[in-house]
Design a protein around this motif. Structure first.
Motif, PDB file in Angstrom:
ATOM      1  N   ALA A 182      34.995 -15.061  11.960  1.00 54.93           N
ATOM      2  CA  ALA A 182      35.630 -14.012  11.146  1.00 54.93           C
ATOM      3  C   ALA A 182      37.066 -13.737  11.567  1.00 54.93           C
ATOM      4  O   ALA A 182      37.935 -13.511  10.727  1.00 54.93           O
ATOM      5  CB  ALA A 182      34.809 -12.730  11.224  1.00 54.93           C
ATOM      6  N   GLN A 183      37.308 -13.770  12.880  1.00 52.49           N
ATOM      7  CA  GLN A 183      38.641 -13.388  13.356  1.00 52.49           C
ATOM      8  C   GLN A 183      39.610 -14.561  13.448  1.00 52.49           C
ATOM      9  O   GLN A 183      40.692 -14.434  14.011  1.00 52.49           O
ATOM     10  CB  GLN A 183      38.509 -12.722  14.726  1.00 52.49           C
ATOM     11  CG  GLN A 183      37.891 -11.343  14.630  1.00 52.49           C
ATOM     12  CD  GLN A 183      37.350 -10.872  15.949  1.00 52.49           C
ATOM     13  OE1 GLN A 183      37.825 -11.275  16.997  1.00 52.49           O
ATOM     14  NE2 GLN A 183      36.338 -10.030  15.902  1.00 52.49           N
ATOM     15  N   LEU A 184      39.201 -15.679  12.881  1.00 50.67           N
ATOM     16  CA  LEU A 184      40.050 -16.863  12.981  1.00 50.67           C
ATOM     17  C   LEU A 184      41.171 -16.837  11.944  1.00 50.67           C
ATOM     18  O   LEU A 184      40.924 -16.572  10.776  1.00 50.67           O
ATOM     19  CB  LEU A 184      39.173 -18.099  12.747  1.00 50.67           C
ATOM     20  CG  LEU A 184      39.137 -19.131  13.853  1.00 50.67           C
ATOM     21  CD1 LEU A 184      38.733 -18.510  15.168  1.00 50.67           C
ATOM     22  CD2 LEU A 184      38.181 -20.239  13.469  1.00 50.67           C
ATOM     23  N   PRO A 185      42.397 -17.136  12.347  1.00 51.99           N
ATOM     24  CA  PRO A 185      43.477 -17.202  11.357  1.00 51.99           C
ATOM     25  C   PRO A 185      43.280 -18.391  10.410  1.00 51.99           C
ATOM     26  O   PRO A 185      43.500 -18.286   9.213  1.00 51.99           O
ATOM     27  CB  PRO A 185      44.736 -17.376  12.215  1.00 51.99           C
ATOM     28  CG  PRO A 185      44.253 -17.850  13.551  1.00 51.99           C
ATOM     29  CD  PRO A 185      42.863 -17.356  13.714  1.00 51.99           C
ATOM     30  N   GLN A 186      42.822 -19.465  10.962  1.00 56.59           N
ATOM     31  CA  GLN A 186      42.578 -20.698  10.196  1.00 56.59           C
ATOM     32  C   GLN A 186      41.490 -20.463   9.148  1.00 56.59           C
ATOM     33  O   GLN A 186      40.398 -20.030   9.478  1.00 56.59           O
ATOM     34  CB  GLN A 186      42.153 -21.773  11.194  1.00 56.59           C
ATOM     35  CG  GLN A 186      41.456 -22.959  10.632  1.00 56.59           C
ATOM     36  CD  GLN A 186      42.416 -23.993  10.122  1.00 56.59           C
ATOM     37  OE1 GLN A 186      42.743 -24.005   8.942  1.00 56.59           O
ATOM     38  NE2 GLN A 186      42.867 -24.869  11.007  1.00 56.59           N
ATOM     39  N   GLN A 187      41.747 -20.727   7.907  1.00 56.75           N
ATOM     40  CA  GLN A 187      40.725 -20.486   6.889  1.00 56.75           C
ATOM     41  C   GLN A 187      40.089 -21.767   6.355  1.00 56.75           C
ATOM     42  O   GLN A 187      39.092 -21.725   5.664  1.00 56.75           O
ATOM     43  CB  GLN A 187      41.294 -19.653   5.746  1.00 56.75           C
ATOM     44  CG  GLN A 187      41.408 -18.163   6.100  1.00 56.75           C
ATOM     45  CD  GLN A 187      40.098 -17.538   6.559  1.00 56.75           C
ATOM     46  OE1 GLN A 187      39.083 -17.662   5.893  1.00 56.75           O
ATOM     47  NE2 GLN A 187      40.113 -16.868   7.713  1.00 56.75           N
ATOM     48  N   ASP A 188      40.692 -22.900   6.688  1.00 55.51           N
ATOM     49  CA  ASP A 188      40.086 -24.164   6.264  1.00 55.51           C
ATOM     50  C   ASP A 188      39.037 -24.564   7.303  1.00 55.51           C
ATOM     51  O   ASP A 188      39.331 -25.249   8.277  1.00 55.51           O
ATOM     52  CB  ASP A 188      41.168 -25.236   6.139  1.00 55.51           C
ATOM     53  CG  ASP A 188      40.601 -26.528   5.540  1.00 55.51           C
ATOM     54  OD1 ASP A 188      39.362 -26.698   5.570  1.00 55.51           O
ATOM     55  OD2 ASP A 188      41.395 -27.352   5.068  1.00 55.51           O
ATOM     56  N   PHE A 189      37.807 -24.083   7.075  1.00 53.73           N
ATOM     57  CA  PHE A 189      36.765 -24.254   8.092  1.00 53.73           C
ATOM     58  C   PHE A 189      36.397 -25.713   8.321  1.00 53.73           C
ATOM     59  O   PHE A 189      36.056 -26.113   9.422  1.00 53.73           O
ATOM     60  CB  PHE A 189      35.519 -23.451   7.715  1.00 53.73           C
ATOM     61  CG  PHE A 189      35.733 -21.961   7.784  1.00 53.73           C
ATOM     62  CD1 PHE A 189      36.311 -21.387   8.904  1.00 53.73           C
ATOM     63  CD2 PHE A 189      35.357 -21.138   6.728  1.00 53.73           C
ATOM     64  CE1 PHE A 189      36.511 -20.024   8.989  1.00 53.73           C
ATOM     65  CE2 PHE A 189      35.547 -19.777   6.801  1.00 53.73           C
ATOM     66  CZ  PHE A 189      36.129 -19.214   7.933  1.00 53.73           C
ATOM     67  N   PHE A 190      36.450 -26.497   7.262  1.00 53.83           N
ATOM     68  CA  PHE A 190      36.117 -27.911   7.413  1.00 53.83           C
ATOM     69  C   PHE A 190      37.090 -28.579   8.398  1.00 53.83           C
ATOM     70  O   PHE A 190      36.678 -29.268   9.332  1.00 53.83           O
ATOM     71  CB  PHE A 190      36.160 -28.623   6.056  1.00 53.83           C
ATOM     72  CG  PHE A 190      35.864 -30.089   6.159  1.00 53.83           C
ATOM     73  CD1 PHE A 190      34.548 -30.535   6.283  1.00 53.83           C
ATOM     74  CD2 PHE A 190      36.889 -31.028   6.165  1.00 53.83           C
ATOM     75  CE1 PHE A 190      34.270 -31.891   6.396  1.00 53.83           C
ATOM     76  CE2 PHE A 190      36.620 -32.382   6.280  1.00 53.83           C
ATOM     77  CZ  PHE A 190      35.304 -32.810   6.393  1.00 53.83           C
ATOM     78  N   LYS A 191      38.368 -28.294   8.188  1.00 56.44           N
ATOM     79  CA  LYS A 191      39.395 -28.861   9.063  1.00 56.44           C
ATOM     80  C   LYS A 191      39.196 -28.381  10.507  1.00 56.44           C
ATOM     81  O   LYS A 191      39.306 -29.154  11.460  1.00 56.44           O
ATOM     82  CB  LYS A 191      40.774 -28.409   8.552  1.00 56.44           C
ATOM     83  CG  LYS A 191      41.845 -29.462   8.685  1.00 56.44           C
ATOM     84  CD  LYS A 191      43.088 -29.027   7.909  1.00 56.44           C
ATOM     85  CE  LYS A 191      44.302 -29.000   8.819  1.00 56.44           C
ATOM     86  NZ  LYS A 191      45.464 -28.361   8.172  1.00 56.44           N
TER      87      LYS A 191
END
Length: 424
Positions: free
Chosen positions: A108-117
């Motif tokens: 949830a707190q991750l800046p990165q939103q492309d989870f696959f990457k």
DNA sequence: TCTGGGGTCCTAGGACCC
DNA sequence: TCTGGGGTCCTAGGACCC
């Protein structure tokens, strides 16, 4: 969203890390006493060797296919697990360690939103830094994340499940997941579901809450909601203290005399006491378990337990208690196959309930505590049995488990470091 | 002859309390 | 003649997980 990172064939992969020569050979790891199969490389799975099968049943197939067999080497596996955890910590701040080879990560707190990457980067970094193949599954609930990681393992890339944003692939993946592979469906439920025509996870996700509750109670309701994408098992970063503890082993050879049995039980009690101290816990109930063969060949188990006046994690106290209980159970007509101790009603060692009539005074207790601390630090530095209780005769090895195929403790013992030779 | 070693949670029933 | 309604704690057994 939650990620599940799961090591592929963990124990078998660990054995390969320091043995490039067996990279492409089938590898399997045996349980304690070299009893049954607990980990298999993909090649072993393809040979049709099932999980948990006793070794003697597969001896021929092992020989024919040059399968590399190892006794379990927990010093190596736990060290590798720690190293992988170190990599995970660089990728997300919140981690819940679920077992020696799996961890959940809160995204949830991750800046990165492309989870696959994100998942692919993590997977590659663990492969490069540690050499361990892992699968990454990402989904809104733990149950779906588990399902995703299994799918990821099969398709060799990170798998994302999200019933809200991508219903089509959610349904696709669930329909390909056999009902028995769902987290929480075991050997007993699987045939029951199949009997009423539920074969895959998608079918189970579409039953009514009332129906699943009638079959499985609250556990079933939770599972259903998790499959539908609603959290029933929240992410738990903080480690909850253990409630019970056990230390037991099957013997390498049948034990008949009290001397060897004493050595074994005293060893287990010492281990249990040490583990309690390590977790800053104390036990209020302590017991002994013995498994034996009677004269007419029957395998039986017996146990005895006692409530301790004051909760304790003191080695001498627990060994004394354990040996007393052992003698209550001992019968010279039996051949002992296995023994163990268990500690229940654990509580924090720092907030222990004291007993008004306890014979041991508080200042003596303090001294005992420092005594234990001294022993623990010596044993940590010079090896776990450097100082041990007198009942453990180091010469009594009859009960020791068989470990004929143990690999070296490559990373945790100076004397067992791998050697490199130059080809010059 | 030879089949591991840890854990968790849930449920039902008994014993007990007010 | 008629006998409530609400709890807790403990244990054993079942089912599941890695």
């Amino acid at each position: 969203m939650i990620a599940l990172v799961d090591c592929n064939n963990f124990f078998a992969s660990c054995e390969r890390l320091f043995r490039p020569d067996i990279k492409n050979l089938p590898v399997l790891v045996l349980s304690n006493n070299d009893g049954c199969v607990v980990a298999r490389s993909n090649e072993v799975k393809e040979l049709g060797i099932p999980m948990g099968v006793p070794y003697f049943k597969i001896r021929d197939i092992v020989k024919r296919n040059n399968v590399q067999c190892f006794s379990s080497n927990f010093a190596l596996y736990s060290n590798m697990s720690q190293r992988i955890l170190g990599v995970l910590e660089r990728h997300a701040p919140q981690i819940e360690v679920y077992s020696i080879d799996e961890a959940f990560m809160e995204l949830a707190q991750l800046p990165q939103q492309d989870f696959f990457k994100w998942g692919e980067a993590l997977r590659k970094e663990i492969q490069t830094d540690i050499g361990m193949p892992v699968s990454v599954g990402i989904a809104p609930t733990k149950t779906l994340a588990k399902l995703a990681s299994a799918y990821a393992k099969k398709h060799k890339q990170t798998c994302l499940i999200n019933p809200e944003s991508d219903k089509k692939s959610y349904e696709e993946i669930l329909s390909q997941t056999p009902v028995g592979h769902i987290w929480g469906v075991g050997w007993k439920r699987e045939p029951q579901f199949k009997q009423v025509g539920i074969r895959n996870a998608l079918q189970l996700a579409n039953v009514s809450e009332a129906w699943i509750h009638s079959k499985m109670g609250i556990t079933g309701t939770r599972m259903l909601r998790e499959l539908q994408g609603f959290t029933a098992y929240p992410f738990e970063e903080e480690k909850v203290p253990q409630k019970t503890l056990m230390a037991s082993r099957s013997f390498g050879h049948t034990v008949k005399n009290t001397h060897d049995l004493e050595a074994a039980v005293a060893t287990f009690a010492s281990q249990a006491a040490y583990r309690l101290r390590k977790h800053e816990q104390a036990a209020a109930l302590f017991g002994v378990y013995l498994k034996y063969k009677t004269k007419d060949g029957q395998i039986k188990g017996q146990s005895a337990a006692t409530r301790l006046v004051t909760s304790t994690n003191n080695t001498t106290e627990l060994v004394h208690t354990a040996l007393q209980l052992m003698y209550e159970l001992y019968d010279e007509d039996y051949g002992y196959k296995k023994a163990g101790v268990f500690a229940n009603h654990l509580s924090s060692a720092n907030v222990c309930q004291v007993d008004l009539f306890d014979a041991i005074s508080p200042d003596v207790k303090e001294k005992q505590k420092s005594f234990m601390q001294a022993i623990d630090s010596i044993n940590q530095r010079y090896g776990s049995e450097t100082i041990h209780i007198g009942s453990i005769d180091p010469g009594s090895t009859k009960w020791h488990a068989l470990k004929k195929r143990m690999s070296p403790a490559y990373t945790t013992d100076w004397n067992q470091l791998p050697e490199l030779h130059s080809l010059k």
